[in-house]
Design an enzyme around this catalytic site. Structure first.
Site, short mmCIF file in Angstrom:
data_model
loop_
_atom_site.label_atom_id
_atom_site.label_comp_id
_atom_site.label_asym_id
_atom_site.label_seq_id
_atom_site.Cartn_x
_atom_site.Cartn_y
_atom_site.Cartn_z
N LYS A 23 0.84 -1.02 -0.05
CA LYS A 23 -0.02 0.07 0.17
C LYS A 23 0.99 1.18 -0.01
O LYS A 23 0.54 2.28 -0.83
CB LYS A 23 -0.86 0.04 1.22
CG LYS A 23 -2.21 0.94 1.20
CD LYS A 23 -3.04 0.89 2.41
CE LYS A 23 -3.97 -0.46 2.46
NZ LYS A 23 -4.63 -0.80 3.61
N ARG A 93 -3.21 3.11 8.54
CA ARG A 93 -3.38 2.10 7.93
C ARG A 93 -2.36 1.03 7.79
O ARG A 93 -1.41 1.41 7.52
CB ARG A 93 -3.68 2.53 6.37
CG ARG A 93 -4.51 3.71 6.23
CD ARG A 93 -4.53 4.49 4.79
NE ARG A 93 -5.42 3.46 3.72
CZ ARG A 93 -5.28 3.66 2.47
NH1 ARG A 93 -4.61 4.76 1.96
NH2 ARG A 93 -6.07 2.74 1.60
N GLY A 102 -8.26 -7.04 4.25
CA GLY A 102 -9.36 -7.06 5.54
C GLY A 102 -8.53 -7.94 6.61
O GLY A 102 -9.17 -8.21 7.50
N MET A 104 -5.85 -7.06 8.23
CA MET A 104 -5.14 -6.36 9.38
C MET A 104 -6.04 -4.79 9.51
O MET A 104 -7.05 -4.86 8.68
CB MET A 104 -3.71 -5.83 9.22
CG MET A 104 -3.02 -6.94 9.27
SD MET A 104 -1.34 -7.00 9.06
CE MET A 104 -1.35 -6.43 7.27
N ARG A 337 -3.51 -1.41 -6.49
CA ARG A 337 -2.91 -2.62 -6.38
C ARG A 337 -3.09 -3.51 -7.59
O ARG A 337 -4.41 -3.35 -8.14
CB ARG A 337 -3.01 -3.47 -5.06
CG ARG A 337 -4.62 -3.87 -4.86
CD ARG A 337 -4.65 -4.47 -3.48
NE ARG A 337 -5.92 -4.64 -3.12
CZ ARG A 337 -6.67 -4.79 -2.17
NH1 ARG A 337 -5.91 -4.59 -0.88
NH2 ARG A 337 -7.71 -4.96 -2.00
N HIS A 455 -16.88 -8.40 1.39
CA HIS A 455 -15.58 -9.48 1.92
C HIS A 455 -16.05 -10.78 1.33
O HIS A 455 -14.98 -11.46 0.76
CB HIS A 455 -15.92 -9.46 3.38
CG HIS A 455 -14.82 -10.34 4.05
ND1 HIS A 455 -15.18 -11.61 4.32
CD2 HIS A 455 -13.65 -10.15 4.13
CE1 HIS A 455 -14.10 -12.31 4.86
NE2 HIS A 455 -13.24 -11.33 4.73
N SER A 765 13.20 -41.82 -7.01
CA SER A 765 12.25 -40.77 -6.89
C SER A 765 12.01 -40.46 -5.59
O SER A 765 11.80 -41.47 -4.64
CB SER A 765 10.85 -41.50 -7.57
OG SER A 765 9.70 -40.86 -7.34
N ASN A 769 6.60 -37.71 1.28
CA ASN A 769 5.40 -38.05 2.00
C ASN A 769 6.17 -38.74 3.35
O ASN A 769 6.14 -38.32 4.55
CB ASN A 769 4.23 -38.69 1.73
CG ASN A 769 3.54 -37.82 0.51
OD1 ASN A 769 3.81 -36.63 0.32
ND2 ASN A 769 2.59 -38.53 -0.10
N ASP A 770 6.71 -40.08 2.97
CA ASP A 770 7.34 -40.77 3.98
C ASP A 770 8.51 -40.25 4.46
O ASP A 770 8.87 -40.18 5.67
CB ASP A 770 7.45 -42.17 3.64
CG ASP A 770 6.36 -43.15 4.02
OD1 ASP A 770 6.08 -43.15 4.93
OD2 ASP A 770 5.97 -43.88 3.09
N CYS A 832 7.88 -37.92 -6.14
CA CYS A 832 6.47 -38.33 -6.32
C CYS A 832 5.53 -37.94 -5.27
O CYS A 832 4.55 -38.61 -4.90
CB CYS A 832 6.31 -39.82 -6.74
SG CYS A 832 7.19 -40.78 -5.59
N TYR A 852 12.14 -34.31 -13.08
CA TYR A 852 10.72 -34.21 -13.04
C TYR A 852 10.03 -34.26 -11.72
O TYR A 852 10.56 -34.65 -10.76
CB TYR A 852 10.27 -35.41 -13.82
CG TYR A 852 10.12 -36.80 -13.22
CD1 TYR A 852 9.06 -37.00 -12.31
CD2 TYR A 852 11.27 -37.77 -13.45
CE1 TYR A 852 9.21 -38.35 -11.47
CE2 TYR A 852 11.45 -39.04 -12.91
CZ TYR A 852 10.34 -39.27 -11.91
OH TYR A 852 10.36 -40.34 -11.13
P1 ADP Z 1 -7.78 -2.08 3.71
O1 ADP Z 1 -6.46 -2.52 3.54
O2 ADP Z 1 -8.40 -3.18 4.79
O3 ADP Z 1 -8.41 -1.80 2.54
P2 ADP Z 1 -7.50 0.71 4.00
O4 ADP Z 1 -6.10 1.00 4.86
O5 ADP Z 1 -7.26 0.73 2.59
O6 ADP Z 1 -7.77 -0.87 4.69
O7 ADP Z 1 -8.59 1.50 4.58
C1 ADP Z 1 -9.82 1.23 4.91
C2 ADP Z 1 -10.66 2.38 4.22
O8 ADP Z 1 -10.47 3.42 4.69
C3 ADP Z 1 -10.61 2.14 2.74
O9 ADP Z 1 -12.07 2.34 2.23
C4 ADP Z 1 -9.90 3.42 2.40
O10 ADP Z 1 -10.10 4.11 1.17
C5 ADP Z 1 -10.38 4.08 3.59
N1 ADP Z 1 -9.26 5.38 3.95
C6 ADP Z 1 -8.22 5.10 4.45
N2 ADP Z 1 -7.41 6.05 4.57
C7 ADP Z 1 -8.08 7.32 4.33
C8 ADP Z 1 -7.76 8.76 4.13
N3 ADP Z 1 -6.89 9.18 4.39
N4 ADP Z 1 -8.94 9.40 3.81
C9 ADP Z 1 -10.16 8.77 3.50
N5 ADP Z 1 -10.42 7.63 3.36
C10 ADP Z 1 -9.38 6.57 3.89
MG MG Z 2 -7.93 -0.84 0.93
MG MG Z 3 6.09 -44.23 0.79
#
Ligand code: ADP
Ligand code: MG
Ligand code: MG
Length: 874
Positions: A23, A93, A102, A104, A337, A455, A765, A769-770, A832, A852
């Protein structure tokens, strides 16, 4: 290690993912491209690692460096943190090197307190907005930093909405929200026993620390295990000036992909929501609008956004997944991304990008996640069965594929039933990151709420699981584990089928059928085959499996387990006869019945494999596995054998072993009963002579593999039996058939003495597993019981039976390769074990110079692609 732990967005770039996280690196890159990005700074992943090294504290040095960068940000923004004139608000963030959507935590509107909120309420003339930000901040901070739990706050919101008789959050007034913010502060005090922190600097350090901590929350750990992300990478933290999508009707937020992440179609895809903030789009609280409608609502911002999309795709040469905010008609980019996509979309996008001249075929091969192909290789609905079925409802076609299973309502139930071998469909109001393991265990996911970027949809696409989202006509009764749809009640355990390609839901089990490789899949595989060095074989025990693997591109068989054929109903009596035999003559008589059956199996397999190499492993499992355990069957066996039940029971008792995995099995059986090896040799050789006659154009050289060798003399003993029988047969029939005798390396001692063994064995070969079982001393059948604890306690990051332990087991493999080649330079080398289809293990096999890999038929395309990626990367 550098001593700089903080970077302004304007100091970084897109290549610095390891240090700044994905990010942060992309925010820096967008900044350098001149795009409208709210400015900020990134605290590096090294700071996170250091935080853990220092015993989970942020060192004074790093704290003061962060404060220095707050000063710099204040200057850039022209606002001051905690100021009563012109306050700076920021988001905090998380952002790891690999994207973990989602997994962290993020905190928005940081910097607010009782006084600052008054200031912005008055200055903006928009108190509703100010208090909306404030209550969100308290809620997120409490949840993320102090782990109070979202649900207490959500209950308060629901109560407030009920009192005010409104249904949407947006209908709450400034006074309602102010009241709510104060209720939240009280809730915080009640749960934590202290006042909500007023000092923005304290808030900031608390938030940064919470993001570092979230790197090790259970759902992040489990996500890493599923996606091969190392635990020591750490996460970066981005501190960014806030922009506001919740200022009113000229503001909003959205998420979009430059191409369709489900199908790959080249068309902007996404959703937006007016007057909203943060996660509102994906949380499924209000239903967002399709991105195309933004053109009518906010034409200026829309046009600018379309331009930016083109610019970003052109820049990254890949489909982008973006987040944006419109603050009072002005567009801001918050994230970009490389977008997650279904396997089918990945193939289409890669081929389209090659055709558009944006990337080379090598880059196309490298950009596809080999594991994701799994989704395409699994059964699809049988079109006739599908046409005959009537849907009971529809939702959004969120992630394609076919899923049939028994209904479950919780992630725990999904996991439990799936672990017991059942197919399940997980039905939820909406999913959250806690559900991730249950989602992975399910055949399909159905949600009542949420859109294409919810999600459930995002995670299912990432996993290649089928998903139908947002089926609003379901009347859900989670508590009693039932729902109503189309006028009928469906309970836990009932059958349900989901078509993630159309969004249709069926209240019955629908027949599925095998997938095939064509179109874009075929093109990518063709490119992969061009660049890989490793051959890819398959593990197959029947002509049917062999043919399936051949269709997926297998170039031979690396492992045929001959015993699997013995378990079939028409064969088990003969093998039991053999086990019950008291003399060599009796045993030979029983084996004579099995011989033609084995021979015809082998003929079928040779024919299915069309002259490619076939490795046949001789009888391996302990004999007790073939005897009955059930009273009834024991009686029947006694009758056919002309023995008493007591005699059969005595025989079973005599075969009992305390540790059958290390007992009388593998080549040890052939040492005790050489007539078994002799029979199997006759079947292998006769079958080959026959097939060679019918197909003189094939270069058929059967490879006979002696299992579980630990000592070269064991191997020599069995090999002598094989060679004597085979040579005699070949001579008798006047054939010119060639054959090879080799061994499976699966006992550490065999690896340690591979130089001796290679003097006798023509191929190795690796039976990993074993080999893993014996090297770790973990029983394959029991390890599951305690490995979960090992992951939780960070003793192991992944299952060594699924992903090769390159450090320990891998060292044995490498050693055996070197020793073996030392005495037989042209020795044929393969693997294998299950690992032969695991991308990171394939990369290892490429590196240590195996010839292989061999894996189950469905994983052959994954191995082909992984082998190409390994070759291109090395
Ligand atoms: P995730 O990695 O879970 O998507 P983000 O860090 O992208 O979490 O942020 C969660 C939400 O908050 C996203 O919708 C993002 O666009 C929004 N957000 C994050 N930073 C800002 C900011 N500086 N201003 C406005 N919205 C923000
Ligand atoms: Mg995000
Ligand atoms: Mg075996």
């Amino acid at each position: 290690m550098s001593s700089k732990y903080v970077y302004l967005f304007s100091e970084g770039n897109g290549k610095m993912k390891a240090l700044l996280g994905g990010k942060g690196a992309n925010l820096a890159e967008m900044t350098s491209l001149g795009l409208p990005v709210p400015q900020g700074f990134t605290v590096t992943t090294e700071a996170c690692t250091k935080y853990y090294d220092d015993g989970e504290v942020i060192s004074d040095g790093i704290q003061s460096e962060i404060m220095e960068y707050i000063d710099k940000l204040e200057e850039i923004a022209g606002k001051k943190f905690g100021d009563e004139e012109n306050p700076l608000l920021v988001s905090v963030r998380s952002g790891a090197r690999a994207s973990m959507p989602g997994m962290m935590d993020t905190i928005l509107n940081l910097g607010l307190n009782e006084r600052v909120v008054e200031v912005i309420a008055a200055r903006s003339g928009n108190p509703r907005w100010a208090y909306d930000c404030y209550r969100r901040f308290i809620q997120m901070y409490s949840d993320v930093v102090m782990e109070v739990g979202k649900k207490f706050f959500e209950e308060l919101i629901d109560k407030m909405k009920e009192e005010k008789k409104v249904s949407a959050d947006t209908e709450l007034t400034a006074d309602d929200l102010k009241e709510l913010a104060h209720q939240f502060r009280d809730e915080y005090k009640l749960k934590i026993g202290a006042d909500f922190p007023e000092d923005p600097k304290e808030q900031l350090m608390g938030a940064i620390q919470a993001v570092f901590r979230s790197w090790n929350n259970p759902r992040a750990i489990s996500y890493r295990r599923m996606n091969d992300i190392p635990g020591d990478w750490g996460t970066a933290v981005n501190v960014q000036e806030m922009v506001f999508g919740n200022l009113g009707d000229t503001s909003g937020i959205g998420v979009a992909f430059t191409r369709n992440p489900a199908t790959g179609e080249k068309k902007l895809f996404g959703e937006f929501l007016m007057n909203a903030q943060g996660e509102d789009v994906v949380a499924g609280i209000r239903t967002p609008q399709p991105i195309a409608q933004l053109r009518d609502v906010m034409p200026g911002a829309y046009d600018e956004f379309v331009d930016i999309c083109e610019k970003l795709e052109g820049h990254y040469h890949d489909m982008q997944d973006m987040e944006f905010t419109i603050e009072d008609t002005k567009l801001f980019m918050l994230q970009t991304r490389n977008g997650k996509r279904t396997a089918a979309a990945a193939l289409k996008i890669a081929c389209d990008l090659v055709d558009e001249g944006a990337i080379s075929d090598k880059e196309a091969v490298l950009m596809i996640d080999a594991r994701s192909l799994d989704a395409l290789l699994h059964p699809q609905f049988d079109p006739d069965a599908l046409a005959a079925a009537t849907p009971i409802g529809t939702g959004l076609a969120a992630s394609p594929g076919a899923g049939t299973g028994h209904i479950v309502f919780t992630a725990e139930d999904a996991k439990k039933r799936a672990d017991a071998g059942e197919k399940v469909i997980l039905v939820r109001l909406e999913t959250s990151p806690e559900d991730i393991e249950g989602m992975a265990a399910a055949q399909g996911i159905l949600t009542v709420r949420g859109g294409m970027t919810s999600h459930a949809a995002v995670v299912a696409r990432g996993m290649g699981a089928c998903c139908v989202a947002g089926c609003g006509s379901i009347k859900m009764d989670e508590e009693n584990k039932r729902f109503e749809l189309g006028g009928k009640i469906y309970k836990e355990g009932d059958w349900l089928s989901l078509d993630g390609t159309t969004g249709n839901i069926y209240g019955e089990a629908i027949r599925t059928m095998e997938a095939e490789i064509g179109g874009e899949f075929g093109r990518i595989m063709g490119w992969a085959d061009k660049y890989r060095r490793l051959k890819v074989r398959t593990n197959a025990d029947t002509p049917k499996d062999a043919a399936a693997a051949r269709a997926f591109g297998a170039e031979g068989i690396g492992l045929t387990r001959t015993e699997h054929m013995f378990f079939e109903a028409d064969r088990i009596p003969a093998i039991r006869d053999m086990i019950c035999s008291e003399t060599v003559e009796q045993r030979e008589k029983a084996l004579a019945i099995l011989e033609p059956m084995q021979q015809s199996d082998f003929e079928g397999i040779y024919i299915a494999m069309e002259g490619t190499p076939v490795t046949i492993r001789f009888l391996d499992p302990p004999l007790h596995e073939f005897l009955p355990t059930d009273e009834h069957d024991i009686e029947a066996l006694a009758n056919t054998q002309g023995k008493t039940v007591a005699q059969i029971k005595a025989l079973i008792a005599s075969l009992h072993e305390f540790n059958p995995m290390m007992g009388h099995r593998g080549c040890r059986l052939a040492v005790t009963y050489p007539e078994i090896a002799a029979m199997q040799t006759r079947a292998v050789i006769k079958a080959a002579i026959n097939v060679k006659k019918a197909h003189p154009e094939w270069d058929l050289v059967p490879e006979i593999m002696i299992p579980l060798v630990g000592e070269v003399k064991e191997f020599i003993y069995v090999k002598n039996v094989v060679v004597k029988v085979a040579d005699e047969l070949i001579k008798q029939t006047g054939s010119d058939l060639k054959y090879m005798v080799g061994t499976m390396l699966e006992i550490p001692r065999a690896c340690l003495t591979a130089d001796e063994i290679a003097q006798e064995a023509e191929f190795f070969s690796f039976g990993t597993n074993d080999l893993t079982q014996m090297t770790y001393g973990f029983s394959r059948d029991d390890a599951g019981k305690f490995l979960e604890e090992y992951y939780a306690k960070k003793i192991l990051e992944s299952d060594p039976f699924a992903r090769l332990d390159q450090i320990g087991v891998g060292k044995l493999v490498e050693m055996a390769v070197k020793l073996g080649q030392g005495t037989r330079p042209n020795i044929k080398l393969g693997i294998c074990g299950e690992h032969g289809g695991d991308p990171s293990s394939v990369e290892f096999c490429n590196r240590v110079g195996l010839h292989y890999v061999s894996c189950s038929p469905y994983r052959v395309p994954i191995a082909r692609l992984s082998a190409a990626q390994a070759a291109l990367k090395s």
